[in-house]
Design an enzyme around this catalytic site. Structure first.
Site, PDB file in Angstrom:
ATOM      1  N   LYS A  18       5.386   1.781  -3.026  1.00 20.05           N
ATOM      2  CA  LYS A  18       5.298   3.129  -3.596  1.00 20.05           C
ATOM      3  C   LYS A  18       5.596   3.047  -5.077  1.00 20.05           C
ATOM      4  O   LYS A  18       6.260   2.103  -5.525  1.00 20.05           O
ATOM      5  CB  LYS A  18       6.325   4.044  -2.930  1.00 20.05           C
ATOM      6  CG  LYS A  18       5.979   5.502  -2.994  1.00 20.05           C
ATOM      7  CD  LYS A  18       5.078   5.895  -1.836  1.00 20.05           C
ATOM      8  CE  LYS A  18       4.609   7.329  -1.914  1.00 20.05           C
ATOM      9  NZ  LYS A  18       3.985   7.755  -0.650  1.00 20.05           N
TER      10      LYS A  18
ATOM     11  N   GLN B 259       7.125   3.922   3.933  1.00 20.05           N
ATOM     12  CA  GLN B 259       5.719   3.511   3.951  1.00 20.05           C
ATOM     13  C   GLN B 259       5.518   2.234   4.772  1.00 20.05           C
ATOM     14  O   GLN B 259       4.475   2.061   5.402  1.00 20.05           O
ATOM     15  CB  GLN B 259       5.238   3.304   2.507  1.00 20.05           C
ATOM     16  CG  GLN B 259       3.736   3.398   2.328  1.00 20.05           C
ATOM     17  CD  GLN B 259       3.252   4.823   2.191  1.00 20.05           C
ATOM     18  OE1 GLN B 259       3.839   5.643   1.503  1.00 20.05           O
ATOM     19  NE2 GLN B 259       2.156   5.133   2.864  1.00 20.05           N
TER      20      GLN B 259
ATOM     21  N   SER C 228      -6.914   5.793   3.716  1.00 17.34           N
ATOM     22  CA  SER C 228      -6.971   4.883   2.570  1.00 17.34           C
ATOM     23  C   SER C 228      -7.374   3.478   3.018  1.00 17.34           C
ATOM     24  O   SER C 228      -8.153   2.798   2.343  1.00 17.34           O
ATOM     25  CB  SER C 228      -5.609   4.796   1.878  1.00 17.34           C
ATOM     26  OG  SER C 228      -5.409   5.895   1.011  1.00 17.34           O
TER      27      SER C 228
ATOM     28  N   ASN D 155      -2.045  19.505  -1.439  1.00 21.23           N
ATOM     29  CA  ASN D 155      -3.108  18.817  -0.712  1.00 21.23           C
ATOM     30  C   ASN D 155      -2.833  18.743   0.789  1.00 21.23           C
ATOM     31  O   ASN D 155      -3.712  19.021   1.611  1.00 21.23           O
ATOM     32  CB  ASN D 155      -3.299  17.422  -1.316  1.00 21.23           C
ATOM     33  CG  ASN D 155      -4.232  16.560  -0.503  1.00 21.23           C
ATOM     34  OD1 ASN D 155      -3.794  15.825   0.373  1.00 21.23           O
ATOM     35  ND2 ASN D 155      -5.511  16.673  -0.758  1.00 21.23           N
TER      36      ASN D 155
ATOM     37  N   GLY E 217      -2.669   8.245  -4.346  1.00 21.75           N
ATOM     38  CA  GLY E 217      -1.990   9.440  -4.826  1.00 21.75           C
ATOM     39  C   GLY E 217      -0.775   9.810  -4.005  1.00 21.75           C
ATOM     40  O   GLY E 217      -0.497   9.241  -2.949  1.00 21.75           O
ATOM     41  N   ASP E 218      -0.020  10.750  -4.530  1.00 21.91           N
ATOM     42  CA  ASP E 218       1.084  11.407  -3.832  1.00 21.91           C
ATOM     43  C   ASP E 218       1.296  12.713  -4.622  1.00 21.91           C
ATOM     44  O   ASP E 218       0.372  13.157  -5.319  1.00 21.91           O
ATOM     45  CB  ASP E 218       2.334  10.506  -3.811  1.00 21.91           C
ATOM     46  CG  ASP E 218       3.396  10.962  -2.807  1.00 21.91           C
ATOM     47  OD1 ASP E 218       3.284  10.620  -1.627  1.00 21.91           O
ATOM     48  OD2 ASP E 218       4.341  11.675  -3.199  1.00 21.91           O
TER      49      ASP E 218
ATOM     50  N   THR F 139      -4.484  13.605   5.170  1.00 19.23           N
ATOM     51  CA  THR F 139      -3.069  13.761   5.528  1.00 19.23           C
ATOM     52  C   THR F 139      -2.869  15.070   6.293  1.00 19.23           C
ATOM     53  O   THR F 139      -2.182  15.100   7.330  1.00 19.23           O
ATOM     54  CB  THR F 139      -2.187  13.709   4.271  1.00 19.23           C
ATOM     55  OG1 THR F 139      -2.593  12.585   3.480  1.00 19.23           O
ATOM     56  CG2 THR F 139      -0.731  13.545   4.640  1.00 19.23           C
TER      57      THR F 139
ATOM     58  N   LYS G 271       0.853  -1.200   0.000  1.00 19.15           N
ATOM     59  CA  LYS G 271       0.000   0.000   0.000  1.00 19.15           C
ATOM     60  C   LYS G 271       0.873   1.228   0.000  1.00 19.15           C
ATOM     61  O   LYS G 271       1.811   1.322   0.785  1.00 19.15           O
ATOM     62  CB  LYS G 271      -0.889  -0.001   1.261  1.00 19.15           C
ATOM     63  CG  LYS G 271      -1.861   1.162   1.317  1.00 19.15           C
ATOM     64  CD  LYS G 271      -3.106   0.896   0.523  1.00 19.15           C
ATOM     65  CE  LYS G 271      -3.909   2.151   0.214  1.00 19.15           C
ATOM     66  NZ  LYS G 271      -3.408   2.875  -1.004  1.00 19.15           N
TER      67      LYS G 271
HETATM   68  N1  GLU Z   1       1.157   9.021  -0.554  1.00 16.85           N
HETATM   69  C1  GLU Z   1       0.544   9.031   0.737  1.00 16.85           C
HETATM   70  C2  GLU Z   1       1.566   8.693   1.831  1.00 16.85           C
HETATM   71  O1  GLU Z   1       2.697   9.011   1.717  1.00 16.85           O
HETATM   72  C3  GLU Z   1      -0.717   8.149   0.802  1.00 16.85           C
HETATM   73  C4  GLU Z   1      -0.536   6.725   0.440  1.00 16.85           C
HETATM   74  C5  GLU Z   1      -1.865   5.941   0.393  1.00 16.85           C
HETATM   75  O2  GLU Z   1      -2.911   6.478   0.714  1.00 16.85           O
HETATM   76  O3  GLU Z   1      -1.777   4.756   0.050  1.00 16.85           O
HETATM   77  O4  GLU Z   1       1.283   8.136   2.841  1.00 16.85           O
END
Ligand code: GLU
Length: 452
Positions: free
Chosen positions: A132, A117, A384, A247, A171-172, A216, A96
């Protein structure tokens, strides 16, 4: 990079191996080093981790995918980008993590983000592994049609690697609900499956979750609220600086204001705006969602005492709380020195690894309370996981219920950090607490699953 503090003996050879096996990936090395620095007391207490090479295995992704992404621009010319998905660790659940579209993306960036992550997702307490992905595609100046064709081409390869039970992207930077929509549409067309749980960050009418967009930024502020409460304080009357204006930054600003603080500055790659009256969020959002919208336009629209500074550092603005919410290594030792001079007492990372090792060291030596992104910004991925729960049960929850869940998760992450820091002899150390608590949950699952 200069590291005056040596790594604990038990992990130093592992770090050397990581450098040797992943040459040139400086951001990945930095992210690994930061975790390994905390693990000395853990390996001393748990010889079973060393016996089964848990740390070495954690530093090696389960799978790394690199692929060609061809597409045609509006003038009919062929364009070429590189796509990535690093499936880092699935001991706790499906891989994820987000996708980043930015010209700076290369394997080292994707691996640093994927590595972080793992621990972030572990800290949430929810059943999600770490991964990622992304591309060096630059969305800046691209038309909607170009973004759609690029994104469809990206998914035409990615679809074969992902799935509700396998790997769930989101997203990121550079990937929001528009891009998630085009990817979900392409995935659905190729597979002939309305598999909502394959992507998160979806729109509210097609399987998305309330609060995911805000999560976030809101989660970052909920975490800092707990840090303040731990010493009997609150946001009321606090001056806050938030870097970035995307965001994460925008919803952090919104929540700080809701809780009685004032965000006096925010930024983008062209500089920062300083507004003593507090950043006017509706105006900022309106400007930033237009094509090519810059924070400079915010200052121009406001006029009066509102200033745009294009050649300075946002960390020169005095504040009680600083929230770096833009991108990696945006807050360096010089920025940290400025924050310390200005009387800042809390720095919490809304972005991933925005603070350089030298800056972290300076802040901690000055007694500034510092909390790392893998704890502070975990609210995004946690929500998420809540989206995945709703998709699995074909349900959708109210905004209020989802926000309550988010706030409770952030409270638990905060407390888990402090309790773990205490347990391992580093009271008040959010870095040690986050790294150790994140690590032990994954490590124990890896032990239980055998040598896979
Ligand atoms: N990109 C975001 C993070 O760094 C969200 C990742 C997600 O929702 O899977 O955590």
């Amino acid at each position: 990079m200069h590291h005056p503090h040596p790594l604990p003996d038990a992990v130093a050879p592992i770090f050397e191996e990581v450098i040797r096996r992943n040459p040139g990936e400086s951001e990945f090395h930095q992210a690994v080093r930061e975790v390994l620095e905390s693990l000395g007391p853990v390996v001393a207490k748990h010889p079973e981790y060393a016996d089964s090479a848990i740390i070495r295995r954690l530093c090696e992704p389960e799978r790394q995918i690199i692929f060609r992404v061809p597409w045609t621009d509006d003038s009919g010319r062929v364009q070429l980008n590189r796509g990535f998905r690093v499936e880092f660790n699935s001991a706790l659940g499906p891989f994820k993590g987000g996708l980043r579209f930015h010209p700076s993306v290369y394997l080292g960036i994707v691996k640093f983000l994927g590595f972080e992550q793992i621990f972030k997702n572990s800290l949430t307490g929810l059943p999600i592994g770490g991964g990622k992905g992304g591309s060096d595609f630059d969305p800046k100046g691209r038309s909607n049609g170009e973004v759609m064709r690029f994104t469809q081409s990206f998914m035409t390869e990615l679809y074969r690697h992902i799935g509700e039970y396998t790997d769930v992207p989101a997203g990121d930077i550079g990937v929001g609900s528009r891009e998630i929509g085009y990817m979900f549409g392409q995935y659905k067309r190729i597979t002939n499956r309305y598999e909502s749980g394959v992507l998160t960050g979806k729109g509210l009418t097609w399987g998305g979750s309330q609060v995911r967009t805000e999560a976030t930024g809101y989660g970052t502020v909920f975490f800092v609220q707990e840090m303040l409460a731990a010493t009997g304080g609150s946001f009321a009357g606090r001056r806050v600086v938030v870097s970035g204006s995307g965001n994460v930054a925008r919803y952090a600003i919104e929540k700080v204001h809701e809780l009685g603080g004032t965000v006096v500055a925010c930024s983008d790659s062209g500089g920062y705006v300083w507004d003593e009256a507090g950043i006017d969020l509706p105006l900022l959002a309106q400007i930033k969602s237009g094509p090519g919208g810059r924070v400079a336009d915010y200052a121009a629209a406001k006029g009066g005492a509102v200033r745009h500074i294009s050649d300075g550092s946002i960390w020169d603005v005095t504040c009680d709380v600083a929230l770096p919410c833009a991108t990696q290594n945006e807050l360096d030792a010089e920025g940290a020195a400025a924050l310390i001079r200005g009387g800042c007492t809390i720095v919490a990372e809304g972005a991933n690894m925005p603070t350089t090792p030298g800056a972290i060291r300076a802040l901690r030596e000055a007694g500034v309370r510092f909390a790392p992104g893998k704890a502070v910004n975990a609210g995004g991925v946690a929500t998420s996981a809540l989206e995945m729960q709703q998709n699995a049960s074909r349900d959708s929850w109210s905004f209020e219920h989802t926000e309550e869940r988010l706030q409770e998760i952030m409270r638990q992450i905060h407390d888990r950090c402090l309790e773990t820091a205490d347990e391992y002899g580093a009271p008040g150390d959010y870095v040690a607490g986050a790294n150790i608590a994140g690590f032990t949950r994954v490590a124990d699952a890896m032990l239980a699953l055998g040598l896979v």
